[in-house]
Every structure is written in C-alpha cells, then in structure tokens.
Design an enzyme around this catalytic site. Sequence first.
Site, PDB file in Angstrom:
ATOM      1  CG  MET E 112      37.971 -15.623 -45.189  1.00 32.94           C
ATOM      2  SD  MET E 112      38.593 -14.765 -46.659  1.00 32.94           S
ATOM      3  CE  MET E 112      39.371 -13.342 -45.913  1.00 32.94           C
ATOM      4  CG  ASP E 127      57.503  -5.044 -36.966  1.00 33.01           C
ATOM      5  OD1 ASP E 127      57.568  -3.795 -36.955  1.00 33.01           O
ATOM      6  OD2 ASP E 127      57.597  -5.725 -35.937  1.00 33.01           O
TER       7      ASP E 127
END
Lengths: 159, 159, 159, 159, 159, 159
Positions: E112, E127
């Site tokens: 993870m 972004d």
Amino acid sequence: GGLTHFDQGGQAHMVDVGDKNSTHRIAVAAGKIRMQAATFEIIQSGNAKKGDVIGIARIAAIMAAKRTSDLIPLCHPLALTRVTVDFQLVPENHSVECQAQVETYGKTGVEMEALTAVQVGLLTIYDMCKAVDRGMVMSDIRVLEKHGGKSGDWTAMID
Amino acid sequence: GGLTHFDQGGQAHMVDVGDKNSTHRIAVAAGKIRMQAATFEIIQSGNAKKGDVIGIARIAAIMAAKRTSDLIPLCHPLALTRVTVDFQLVPENHSVECQAQVETYGKTGVEMEALTAVQVGLLTIYDMCKAVDRGMVMSDIRVLEKHGGKSGDWTAMID
Amino acid sequence: GGLTHFDQGGQAHMVDVGDKNSTHRIAVAAGKIRMQAATFEIIQSGNAKKGDVIGIARIAAIMAAKRTSDLIPLCHPLALTRVTVDFQLVPENHSVECQAQVETYGKTGVEMEALTAVQVGLLTIYDMCKAVDRGMVMSDIRVLEKHGGKSGDWTAMID
Amino acid sequence: GGLTHFDQGGQAHMVDVGDKNSTHRIAVAAGKIRMQAATFEIIQSGNAKKGDVIGIARIAAIMAAKRTSDLIPLCHPLALTRVTVDFQLVPENHSVECQAQVETYGKTGVEMEALTAVQVGLLTIYDMCKAVDRGMVMSDIRVLEKHGGKSGDWTAMID
Amino acid sequence: GGLTHFDQGGQAHMVDVGDKNSTHRIAVAAGKIRMQAATFEIIQSGNAKKGDVIGIARIAAIMAAKRTSDLIPLCHPLALTRVTVDFQLVPENHSVECQAQVETYGKTGVEMEALTAVQVGLLTIYDMCKAVDRGMVMSDIRVLEKHGGKSGDWTAMID
Amino acid sequence: GGLTHFDQGGQAHMVDVGDKNSTHRIAVAAGKIRMQAATFEIIQSGNAKKGDVIGIARIAAIMAAKRTSDLIPLCHPLALTRVTVDFQLVPENHSVECQAQVETYGKTGVEMEALTAVQVGLLTIYDMCKAVDRGMVMSDIRVLEKHGGKSGDWTAMID
C-alpha cells in the site's frame, strides 16, 4: 506518588519508556451514546441495508486509534498490530454502546488508543444523527481492561 | 426525515452546504471525568503551580478542535475564528468538568468541533493521570447550546 | 563524499536504513529567541502563575517532535521513546533558551526530531508574544550532541 | 498590555477574530543556516543540476506553511492564497538564506505561516547535509515585514 | 476464502498481525500518466534545469508513502526503512512512468505504501501541468512485485 | 506558455490566487480498478449485506479529498462544501468504477480534490482485496469535467 508525566520540577515531558520491555499489550475501552427512540430506530434500520451509521463510525474509530499520539500531547507513538471496534444496539435505553480493543507489541500500553477509538466512534454517530437529534449524550467512556507490560493485567470494577 | 449524511440511495456523502449562508455560528459543548479523591487532589494542587494537568489538557483540546474534520469522516473543514476551553474542578464528586466554546463565520455549524475539543481535553486528563488511577470515567459529553445558521438557536434540556 | 540523501543519479530518496542496527539513540538540540525587555518580563511573570507561555511552548515542542517525519521530506518515521524540553530564561539579554532531548531505540538518529522540537517551541513563544513584540529573533538553533548509532558520540564545538 | 492569547484569568485560548475584517494580508520572514565551506560547495554544485538540496527544501517549506495551525497551538487555520520561498547562497560566510512570503485574504495575519516555512526550509537543508556537517547553525529567523489588518504595515528594524 | 479485513460477522477491523514475524519486506509498484505532446516537452525540458516537475513529484511521492496508514482505513502503521521513487519519460506515447520501491522490517507488507507513493507522484504531475493540459490520464497503477513475509515472493504477470 | 507553478526563474511556488474571484467550483473525476472474477464477486456480495468494501472505500475517498492540500505540494487549501463518491460495479470486465464530485466556493478549482478522492477510493479497494488478488490494476483516472472559475466549463473528450 506524583504523576509520571511531570519531572521533578513539575514540567511536562514525554516519559522515558526506553528501558521498558517490548511486550504484547492489549487494552479494551468502552462507552455509549444515548439518543431519542426515533433516532435509535433510524440507526437500527440503517444498519441492515443502507444509511450505515455504524459502519462509518467503526471506520472513523479505527482510523482515530492510529492518530492518538497526534492528539494526546504526551502519548508515545506506537505501531498498532490490531484494532477492532464493535457496536451494540441497546433498545431498552435507546443507546449504542461502542467497545474497542487495541493491541501492540511495544514498550508502552494502548489504553489511550482504545479510548480515542471509542470517543471518535461515538462522535461520528453524533455527527451523522445530529440533524435529527442534537441532544444525544455520550457517557461511561472508560478502560475496561488492559494486559501486558510491567503493571500486568487490570480489569475495571464496574459498579 | 432521514439522515442528511446519506443520499437517497443510502450512500454516505459530505452534504452540500454550498447554498447555506455564511453566518456567525457558535457551539458550546461540555463533559466531565470522574476520578478517585486522591487523583483529584493531585490535579487540584498541580493546577496552582506545577504539574499543570489542566493547562495541558486545555492546549490539547484547542488543537483537537482544529483537527475535527480530519477525524470525523463527513465533517466539513471550517476556518474557526475562536476556541475557548474551560475546566471546572468539582470537589464534591471528584470530577473535572470541561466546557468548550467554538465559533466560526461559515456555512455550517461547529458542534462537532466543540465536542471534539471536550473529548480530547478529557482524554488528555485521563492520559496524564492514568498511572495513578486507571478507572477514571468520562461522561455527560454533549452539546449545551448552538447559535447561528438556518436552525437558529438551540439549548439542551438538562435533566 | 556526496550527500546520502541522493542516489548516484542525483535523485532524492529516503535512504535505506534497513541494515542499520537498532540502538539507543539520543540527540540534544538547542536554540533561543531574543526579545524586548518588556516582553521578557511578561513571560517571566506568566511563568509563575498564569499566562504560562513557556508551558504551552513546551507542549507544542513535544508534539512537534512526533510530527518530524511528516514535515521533513526524507526523514524516517521513528517511534520516539522519550522527549524532554526545557526552557531557560536569560535576563541579561532578554532571551529564552530552549533545549530538547529526544531518544529512541531505532535504526536512525533523532537529531531532526530534537531540532524540530526546538524550532516549534521557539515559534510558539513568538506566536504568543507577537502582539506585543513583532521583532523577536530566533537564533543559534543547532544540535548540541548525539549518541548511538554507527557514528557514535558527537558534541558540538561551541565557539 | 498583556498577551492576547490569554484571557483575564490567565488561561490560554484561541483568540476571537470573528469581528476582524477579511483583508489582504502579507508576511515576509527570513532566516539562515551557516555551514562549513565544503558543505556549502556541495549545495552550490547540486543546485545546478542534481542533488538539488534547495529545491527539496523549498517544497518542504511551502508544505509546512500549510501545516502551521496544526503545529502552533493557538494559531488560527487560514486558507493561504500564495506562498513563495526563495533561497540565497552567500559564499562569503558559507550560509544559505531563506526568505518566505505568505499571503491570504482573511481575518488574521500570516506571520506564523511565513516563519514556519522558513524554519522547515532550513531544517530540511540541515537534514540533507547532516551526514557531512552536523554542526550547522540556524539563526536570524524573524519576520521582516507584514501588511494588512488593523495594525497595518510593519517592517523590522535590522541592526 | 473471504477477505481478511472483515471478521466473521462481516465487520471491518484492522487485522491482527501481532503473531506475524518481523521480516524484511519489499514492495515495488508502478503507474503512468499520459499527456499531450506539448505537455510532455515542457516536463522534459524542465527536468534538465528549472521547472523541475519530476523532482517535486518525487518528493511528494516519498512523503505520501509515510502517510499511507493515515489515508487507508485498515492499513497498519509501519516504520519504513527505505523509499525510492523513479520516473521514466517515455517519448513514444507522451507519458511519464513512475515506479516506487518501499521497504521495511515489520510484521506486514508495504504494497500500500508503494502504491500510495505512485498515486501521489502521478497526482503531483497532474497538478503541476493541469493549467496547460487538463485531460491527462493516469493508468496501469499496480504492484509489480513484493518480497518477504509469509506469502513470500510475488511478481505481477504483465500482459 | 509555461507552467504556472514555477516563477520566471523556474522555482516552484504556491501560485497567487488572491485576485481570483470566489466562485462556485465543481470538479468530477473518475477511475477504475480491474480484478479477477472471483474478487469481483466477493465485492459484489459484500456490498449487499456485510463485508462492505465499497462503503469503506467511499469513506476513505471522502476523507482523502479533505487531505488533498496536505499531500500535493503546491495545492491551495480549500474549504470544501460538498463531496460525493459513487462506485459502479461493472460485471463485464470485473472492474469497479469510482466517480467523485467535489464542490467549493473559492478562489481556485477542486480538480485535485476530486482526483485524490478517486485515487484513495481505488487504493482502499485494493487494500481490502489484496489478500485474495494482488494483481489488481487501477486505470483511467482522470478529470471528467469542471465548472466555475475564470476558465469556465470543461469536459473531457473520452475516446
């Protein structure tokens, strides 16, 4: 004896746990939130299929256990090895009981993590139901038992 | 009516507050922690000069208010404009009462922020005294009053 | 030699400490904030009874030590076993000195945690006094000593 | 006058800024880190092509500005509208100067955000170079100027 | 078999890893972002000297790996011992590939953490380039291999 | 034109949005995770009654939207006014599609918040199912549409 979180001059510190043994530590905490009968029924029905207030409160509680040392100033950071959170619906007094068990293998106990899980679990129930019942009350939030560490086993005396 | 935190399909969402007015919103919450007489005396003496349990709990409570939307899954982030946290020592039943007032100018209320401040304030007292009194119990955590927003003023009926 | 935080291609990485030994590691850092005489007196008087600037700065410093790996990009997360923060009021030059000691049993040192505690401790003093003295200056922030790990003991040469 | 972060009873609070005007607020802070000549040269060469210490410190500083109200206990959360961080290499004294400018349209100033950016920017340089130069010293960290709000413009008197 | 993240009653929990061995664990994850040719050229040129999109994305990815257990509800907190993040510019299809390797010595794996690093690395590229190319697409985000722990080695079958 | 996240010298900054208008801004993002048929069936059955993978992923996604500016270095903090996250089970190709809509009234858009919600929603599904299917792949993560702000409406061209 005084409080271990203060040194001899009375100043706060994060107490030295370096010499403590890394042992298997378990803490169980519990608490409840009382509400109106109508609110209780909404939670009860939602639990079955949709509008799962309890399921969301459980996730919030588990995540909060991991944030404990961020919230409680003198609490040591710990790598939790297990967190379980159970909710019990109690129709007699329109309340939901929350119980959290937290475990680690570390140098200090996990009572604060278990209590934080319970508090945030109950707060999340409040948040989700407050539009229909602003007067809900949370109470009886306490540690039920702890195991491991130098002080060993402890169980609350419930009156 | 159902719970606003779920849509018509029963799924959780962070509810739309975009159309709400930005108004002055105030919430007051309170709660208490009961302890042994000896623990109470330690807090009471520490409050005066050193070993300041209450001062530390107040800081933790104020900081927690700012973390509310991180902890409560469906809570909106809000720019708080004021947070005050008071503690009252109640010798009769060896308890400490915590009251938090939170304010903002925003599109949704601050009840959750006030409750979170109280919860973490009480938890911090528990943390600092747990070495001498593991059986402390937190209770009566609730919203006392709120002001502002569409639903206007509300005051808890204390029984 | 180059900087360990970059690989041979010059790219930043969180350096591999997996093969390092878990040893007892200690770091001590210090720094100070200079202010006007009147500001210094406010802190001095508050320290005794109320308006406890130093007590609040100490809590902020301890909490910040726990947030270090969140703030410093290539810093390893560590389970701190001890954090102490002391402040010394120095009337001669109206300054407050902050010293932090951080300890862990881990694979890498805690210099950054000690420095972060000092920085945030001083910043909190600035915050609480800025309304009366915006020109305060923080300086001499450094590591004083470290112990443990492969590089062993180190002490700063203070000129 | 006393410190606004305490109420009349001497207790800390997050001061009420609800009545303040939302105005354009700017703060500029600065500070520096001194190091050995060899360390300075590593940073200088890295800046050009790879091993970009300064680039990483800038990102850490910008991100830290956004975390200010999480770190400083009584600091209001603010929606920053601009953050710039510049570093100046000063060969004469082997130091790196950091200057941060932070802006918002809000009810309170952004001095703390600018100072936090500078502190974490300098800390990041320390972290990345500490393997070759543990004795680096951070100093002269201060607010240089602020604009906006009731108190208007202010500029530090640099001696 | 069912999912380990639920108990027999179907309720989520943070699964007990207390009995697992602390072993050396490694995970490698990867993913990519496709963009317009013009956007790709901006990144490519910036990489060399200034406007270093890739360098910033790498820092964001490394920091995100450390935040994984804060983001993923049932993920255990882990003390990472190594994080590396590499980006590959692929001119043929105007895409940037990101690969992250994370390591720890602990009781559970780091898949993870590696995936989170990749996701946030790609998000940061989005972004920084979105003003010139809002239509970028992230894909093929997966674990490539893992090592250590009871289940041992595993390698993805790439079709 | 170049990238707005860099100044003329090529250095990263959090771009000035102070002069932008506070308008109603909406962004919709989407993505999917492909898995084995058996894994898909577990999710499908769990969704109905217990083992609610989707319900937990939704909460994680909503909470992650609120953490966006903590994760993405140059992203402005924003007070979100609405977050909804929907999952669609697609039996034909054993995939789960996630779509997130985020809204605010502010000076900059919420594309990053919508993408972050999708990413963490998909990651949470991966986490909960990885014990039975480590080879799941996340893809087609993109912005579908945005509204509000100076650049107005935009809709992705899906090929």
